[in-house]
Design an enzyme around this catalytic site. Structure first.
Site, PDB file in Angstrom:
ATOM      1  N   LYS A   1     -63.381 -76.575 -57.404  1.00  0.00           N
ATOM      2  CA  LYS A   1     -62.416 -77.668 -57.236  1.00  0.00           C
ATOM      3  C   LYS A   1     -63.158 -78.880 -56.685  1.00  0.00           C
ATOM      4  CE  LYS A   1     -57.809 -78.653 -55.501  1.00  0.00           C
ATOM      5  NZ  LYS A   1     -58.039 -80.027 -55.098  1.00  0.00           N
TER       6      LYS A   1
ATOM      7  N   ASP B   1     -57.092 -81.969 -45.153  1.00  0.00           N
ATOM      8  CA  ASP B   1     -56.339 -81.248 -46.177  1.00  0.00           C
ATOM      9  C   ASP B   1     -55.590 -80.076 -45.559  1.00  0.00           C
ATOM     10  OD1 ASP B   1     -57.410 -82.949 -47.910  1.00  0.00           O
ATOM     11  OD2 ASP B   1     -58.457 -81.462 -49.147  1.00  0.00           O
TER      12      ASP B   1
ATOM     13  N   GLU C   1     -62.920 -72.501 -61.914  1.00  0.00           N
ATOM     14  CA  GLU C   1     -63.716 -73.737 -61.886  1.00  0.00           C
ATOM     15  C   GLU C   1     -63.816 -74.209 -60.443  1.00  0.00           C
ATOM     16  OE1 GLU C   1     -60.977 -76.063 -64.079  1.00  0.00           O
ATOM     17  OE2 GLU C   1     -61.552 -75.239 -66.009  1.00  0.00           O
TER      18      GLU C   1
HETATM   19  S1  IVH Z   1     -56.302 -78.483 -62.870  1.00  0.00           S
HETATM   20  C1  IVH Z   1     -52.045 -78.846 -64.126  1.00  0.00           C
HETATM   21  N1  IVH Z   1     -58.783 -78.024 -62.263  1.00  0.00           N
HETATM   22  O1  IVH Z   1     -57.198 -81.022 -57.828  1.00  0.00           O
HETATM   23  C2  IVH Z   1     -53.225 -78.613 -63.297  1.00  0.00           C
HETATM   24  N2  IVH Z   1     -57.640 -79.675 -61.024  1.00  0.00           N
HETATM   25  O2  IVH Z   1     -55.008 -80.393 -56.059  1.00  0.00           O
HETATM   26  C3  IVH Z   1     -54.009 -79.841 -63.077  1.00  0.00           C
HETATM   27  N3  IVH Z   1     -58.994 -80.805 -59.329  1.00  0.00           N
HETATM   28  O3  IVH Z   1     -54.866 -83.097 -59.436  1.00  0.00           O
HETATM   29  C4  IVH Z   1     -55.184 -79.681 -62.277  1.00  0.00           C
HETATM   30  N4  IVH Z   1     -60.875 -79.736 -59.747  1.00  0.00           N
HETATM   31  O4  IVH Z   1     -57.325 -83.796 -59.450  1.00  0.00           O
HETATM   32  C5  IVH Z   1     -57.698 -78.736 -61.976  1.00  0.00           C
HETATM   33  N5  IVH Z   1     -60.999 -77.564 -61.876  1.00  0.00           N
HETATM   34  C6  IVH Z   1     -59.927 -78.264 -61.591  1.00  0.00           C
HETATM   35  C7  IVH Z   1     -59.922 -79.245 -60.581  1.00  0.00           C
HETATM   36  C8  IVH Z   1     -58.744 -79.930 -60.327  1.00  0.00           C
HETATM   37  C9  IVH Z   1     -60.286 -80.672 -59.012  1.00  0.00           C
HETATM   38  C10 IVH Z   1     -58.045 -81.729 -58.688  1.00  0.00           C
HETATM   39  C11 IVH Z   1     -57.157 -82.449 -59.677  1.00  0.00           C
HETATM   40  C12 IVH Z   1     -55.775 -82.052 -59.287  1.00  0.00           C
HETATM   41  C13 IVH Z   1     -55.947 -81.665 -57.851  1.00  0.00           C
HETATM   42  C14 IVH Z   1     -54.860 -80.715 -57.400  1.00  0.00           C
END
Ligand code: IVH
Length: 670
Positions: A117, A36, A115
């Protein structure tokens, strides 16, 4: 760093191709080729260039859309609301910058909802009248794949919501992931069956969700957690993201217990640090913390780009380093015969990428870090393509063996010589040492040289191994039968390759000079040579004096050029090229100067270079050296015991280039 527009155009194109390639591997094939961190580094470089030259932004740029394409087999579904990605903060400064920018939009104290990730697969889930109706992968952000039958195998996901009042519709965003213990058990089982293991839980989760046979997903014990609401029955509308998360919890949908509200910046950073500390102990893998503006009105005001919301950021963890055993050292021969020691490591997994080799750079580096065969070493992957050995764990040393530069080339058996004043060694048999021949042909055919489309590394490798070519000039003797007999070559690819070989015969003088692969002669120096000599015959007859006249060609480069043209084999190759029909196009009007308007300052002492060497290396790339640091300085090259310039550069936030990174840094300039 100032970069001319034409250079930026080329670089942008390169980055787009590279990033799109990795997007496809990550999203569509679940088979990431890089970490990443490496991906993020390329992405931020592209973004930076695009922000400097907005009119160079291309339609296919990954910054303009979310990335992955779908692979066939599933029903395609268009997302009613596009599934965006997130912007990244790779360190505390980035995060503070994000927060401060938010603060300019409101007088109030900004409340952030944080949150973990989760490192999994993004999914959009829709409940209609409380019933699970659809589950779609992100795909390219606009169109994804219908994976409902696989998603239904996730035990913690209710098929029907259990609540008195239920929204008529809700479209939610979630992440599918796998527990570390399930991942380890699966790999143990695969190992006992002598089958390939998976690199990380994310790959298994993503791989199983995208299997046409849902029985496979059912066996994986996958998990899900919800982190977003894209669309909601207005009767259930909330004012904050956190209250949405609480609502989902009430419906029995899994939401992370670690979610947290921060009322100010310090609090947010404190939470990030706590989660980072806890990371290893969590039963699942996370790779950062996602921060979101909690107030939905403010979210709306902040808006989004086509790629990511402006009200959220993924603050990523620094890549981990790990200890492993150095089993052996092998020696690799490069295009110009330089021998590079390579560490063969007991395979380890850093941040989801399997690592079994690392460059040891050169013998001085080995001595400095006191590395021996059998040692335990700390290996780090942080933005670098090749992992680095940070240090030796001396306390664990037992029965080790010293690393010695071989006396003879591991590839051809010729003598290896140390290069004067440098830490490097070279195999002197440049005309018949196979790796050198292969690399020089690869260089010759490359895009910036003769640009022979379709003549890739593996074909060149086969042609040399099968003794169909012995030098780059022999490319033009290749016939249909030579190529069609190679593995993976069909009628069409053979004819296409023959066409591109033919097409490459018309070449500009500067590209021709560059293609010859003279040591230290990069694109810029090749251009200088082409504009000063105007013909290949004049170039053949050049002398040291002639060369020194040319601006910025110093003694090292001219020595390399003279040595090149005195070698009969090189002259024979060039004569053959002309005989086989290579037609050099000369630009008789152009007069070039070699300055890119980038100036660098040097401080400290260097292990491998004198000051003059450094000046010359920079000059060969069209870069200037000046004595004083100012805001306009493009970078400071720092050796041991740096002077006050170092502090000044730090104060002015000027790029610092360490000796070990110098060659890599210079490679970026052409
Ligand atoms: S919000 C519009 N919250 O990370 C915003 N994404 O690198 C949408 N992900 O596509 C994402 N934990 O698959 C959000 N707490 C979290 C997340 C999260 C993992 C992933 C998700 C996103 C990607 C972006």
């Amino acid at each position: 760093m100032a970069l001319s527009k034409s250079k930026a155009r080329v670089k942008i194109k390169e980055l787009i191709t590279e990033i799109n390639y990795h997007n496809k591997h990550y999203h569509a094939y679940d088979d990431p080729k890089i970490s990443d961190q490496e991906y993020d580094l390329m992405y931020s470089e592209l973004k930076l260039l695009e922000s400097k030259f907005p009119d160079l932004i291309l339609e296919n740029s990954p910054t303009q859309n979310v990335g992955a394409a779908t692979s066939s087999g599933f029903k395609k579904i268009k997302h009613k609301i596009p599934m965006l990605s997130l912007n990244n903060a790779s360190d505390q400064n980035d995060f503070i910058e994000f927060y401060e920018k938010l603060q300019t939009h409101t007088e109030d104290n900004i409340k952030l909802y944080a949150e973990p990730k989760f490192d999994g697969l993004a999914i959009s889930i829709e409940y209609i009248d409380g019933e699970l109706k659809s589950a779609v992968t992100r795909g390219d952000g606009n169109i994804g794949e219908d994976v409902i039958s696989n998603i239904k195998t996730i035990k913690s996901l209710p098929l029907v919501l259990n609540s008195k009042k239920i929204p008529s519709i809700m479209t939610l965003r979630a992440e599918v992931y796998m527990l570390k213990k399930d991942f380890n058990n699966l790999n143990k089982k695969l190992k006992s069956l002598n089958e390939d293991t998976y690199a990380n839980p994310r790959n298994v989760a993503a791989g199983s969700i995208r299997q046409l046979d849902h029985k496979i997903a059912a066996k994986r014990n996958l998990q899900i957690y919800f982190h977003g609401v894209a669309d909601m029955d207005p009767n259930f509308a909330q004012e904050t993201h956190s209250s949405y998360m609480n609502l989902l919890k009430k419906f029995g949908l899994p939401v992370s217990e670690l979610n947290h509200s921060s009322s100010n910046l310090d609090n947010a950073i404190k939470y990030y640090k706590e989660i980072e500390k806890e990371r290893e102990n969590l039963p699942y893998e996370i790779d950062g913390v996602v921060f979101k503006v909690d107030n939905l009105k403010l979210q709306k005001k902040l808006g989004q780009t086509s790629k990511a919301p402006k009200w959220s950021i993924a603050y990523k963890f620094q890549s981990a380093s790990k200890i492993t055993k150095l089993i052996d050292v092998t020696f690799q021969v490069g295009r110009t015969g330089i021998i590079t020691p390579v560490a063969e490591l007991e395979t380890l997994n850093i941040g989801g990428v399997k690592v079994s080799r690392a460059s040891l750079h050169n013998m001085d580096e080995i001595t400095k870090k006191d590395i021996q065969i059998g040692d335990y070493v700390l290996v780090k992957r942080a933005g670098d393509v090749i992992p680095d050995i940070v240090k030796t764990i001396i306390t664990k040393r037992k029965n080790t063996k010293k690393i010695l530069m071989p006396k003879h080339c591991p590839a051809c058996g010729s003598i290896i010589k140390k290069i004067e004043t440098q830490a490097q060694y070279r195999c002197i048999n440049q005309n018949s040492c196979k790796p050198q021949i292969k690399q020089s042909i690869i260089h010759f055919a490359s895009r910036k040289a003769m640009n022979i489309d379709g003549l890739g590394d593996s074909i060149i490798n086969d042609l040399v191994e099968l003794k169909k070519i012995f030098s780059y000039a022999d490319i033009y003797t290749l016939r249909y039968n030579d190529l069609i007999s190679l593995d993976r070559m069909g009628d069409l690819s053979t004819n296409n390759l023959l066409k591109s070989i033919e097409k490459s015969k018309n070449v500009t003088f500067d590209k021709f000079i560059y293609a010859l692969g003279i040591k230290e002669v990069g694109e810029t120096t090749a251009k200088m040579i082409s504009s000063n000599f105007k013909s290949i015959n004049k170039f053949f007859k050049t002398t040291n004096d002639d060369l020194e006249y040319i601006q910025d060609i110093g003694p090292i480069v001219s020595k390399n050029i003279i040595k090149f043209i005195l070698d009969k084999k090189n002259i024979e190759n060039i004569k053959n090229l002309l005989k086989y029909g290579v037609n050099i196009e000369y630009n008789l009007n152009e007069k070039l100067t070699n300055s890119k308007n980038e100036s660098f300052v040097i401080t400290g002492t260097f292990n491998n270079y004198t000051r003059d060497d450094l000046k010359e290396l920079l000059a060969a790339k069209g870069l200037l050296v000046s004595n004083n640091i100012s805001k306009k300085t493009s970078g400071l090259i720092v050796g041991d015991k740096p002077g006050s310039k170092y502090q000044k550069a730090l104060d002015l936030k000027i790029k610092i280039i360490l000796e070990k990174d110098l060659i890599k840094f210079l490679e970026e300039f052409h």
